[in-house]
Design an enzyme around this catalytic site. Structure first.
Site: not given
Ligand code: ADP
Length: 309
Positions: A128, A181
């Site tokens: 995260e 985000t």
């Molecule tokens: P959500 O709010 O849907 O969890 P986030 O904004 O927290 O999405 O996370 C997405 C970010 O994490 C993007 O920048 C994405 O490129 C990065 N990321 C890296 N690896 C992954 C993964 N395995 N799955 C999803 N996002 C990923």
């Protein structure tokens, strides 16, 4: 065991009154992951299907979380990870958390469960940290433990599993717009007037009490956010109309899921959930905004093993 296939669910964080501390786990939507032992030590992400995401271990949240776990244990194997993405990154329903939590859950199982599910949270939080710059636990905790979870932050954080009324259902509406985000974070104010803080912590405490007593009316009165939503909602087109439609359809309450753009509603029962979904979706249909939507029970199990061999 050499290989494990699992379902890693989407999650809703913040839940209106619990910014950065409260989350719950969804049922019908999640990623699948296959994790297998390899002779080559370390972690390799060998396949990602469904989305453009980095294969490089240190740039993918699954790789970072897996390496955090392996840094605390001597393993004679390495691990290969395949990710089948169904949760869109940046949709606000824990896409990165599903990958982080799934990776550490799978490796832990292949190693014979040296860590408890709660202990896995601190490794998943490293993923995260890569995704959002903050090692928050409000999505990975419900993904790993299921149900509703509360995170009490601090040097030694407490992760508390909460009960859930049987009939509670969630509706998720995902308008297909881009909301970074970082932008959602940038509208947050650094200080809170005391009056609003009092309202918010009263709401959070009441909401948690209502989960214990299955008091749907109290859930409805306390599922309110007077601090974050008033600033963030402007980033989501038609948010106020969608929320109003949910309440008019009989939902207990509605708010931004995570940092958006997804919007959630909670209802007493599936029939009301379906009706709420229909009314929320109508707003996006008439605004011609592409979207997806789900009705979900609260997933009390979290990550699920689909196959192992
Ligand atoms: P959500 O709010 O849907 O969890 P986030 O904004 O927290 O999405 O996370 C997405 C970010 O994490 C993007 O920048 C994405 O490129 C990065 N990321 C890296 N690896 C992954 C993964 N395995 N799955 C999803 N996002 C990923």
């Amino acid at each position: 065991m050499k290989e494990i296939k699992l379902f890693s669910p989407a999650t809703v964080a913040n839940v209106s009154c619990g910014f950065d501390v409260l989350g719950f786990c969804l049922d019908p939507i999640g990623d699948e992951m296959v994790i297998r032992k390899s002779k080559q030590l370390g972690v390799r992400i060998i396949k990602i299907v469904g989305q453009e995401l980095p294969l490089e271990t240190k740039k993918n949240v699954a790789g970072v979380a897996a390496e955090a776990l392996l840094s605390e244990i001597d393993s004679e194997y390495g691990f290969e990870i395949e990710i089948y993405k169904h949760i869109k990154a940046g949709s606000g329903i824990g896409s990165s958390a599903a990958s982080s939590a799934g990776a550490v859950f799978g490796i832990n199982a292949l190693l014979g469960f040296p860590f408890t599910a709660k202990e896995l949270i601190r490794f998943a939080m490293k993923g995260e940290e890569l995704a959002s710059g903050a090692a928050h636990a409000d999505n990975v905790s419900p993904a790993l433990l299921g149900g509703f979870t509360l995170v009490r932050c601090g040097e030694t954080p407490d992760i508390i599993q909460l009960p859930c009324p049987n009939n509670l259902h969630a509706v998720i509406i995902h308008p297909e717009i881009e909301l970074k985000t970082a932008d959602a974070r940038s509208v947050l104010k650094k200080t809170i007037p005391l009056e609003k803080a009092i309202t918010q912590w009263g709401n959070l405490a009441a909401f948690i009490s209502a989960l214990y007593t299955s008091d749907y009316e109290l859930i409805s009165r306390s599922l309110k956010d007077v601090i974050i939503e008033p600033n963030r909602s402007a980033l989501i087109p038609y948010f106020d109309n969608i929320k109003e439609a949910a309440i008019n359809a009989g939902a207990l309450g509605s708010g931004i899921s995570g940092s958006g753009p997804s919007i959630f509603a909670l209802t007493n029962g599936e029939v009301t959930a379906e009706k709420t979904r229909d009314e929320m979706v109508k707003i996006l249909q008439s605004a011609k905004i592409e979207h997806s939507s789900y009705v979900s029970k609260i997933n009390m199990q979290g990550i699920q093993i689909l196959e192992q061999r």
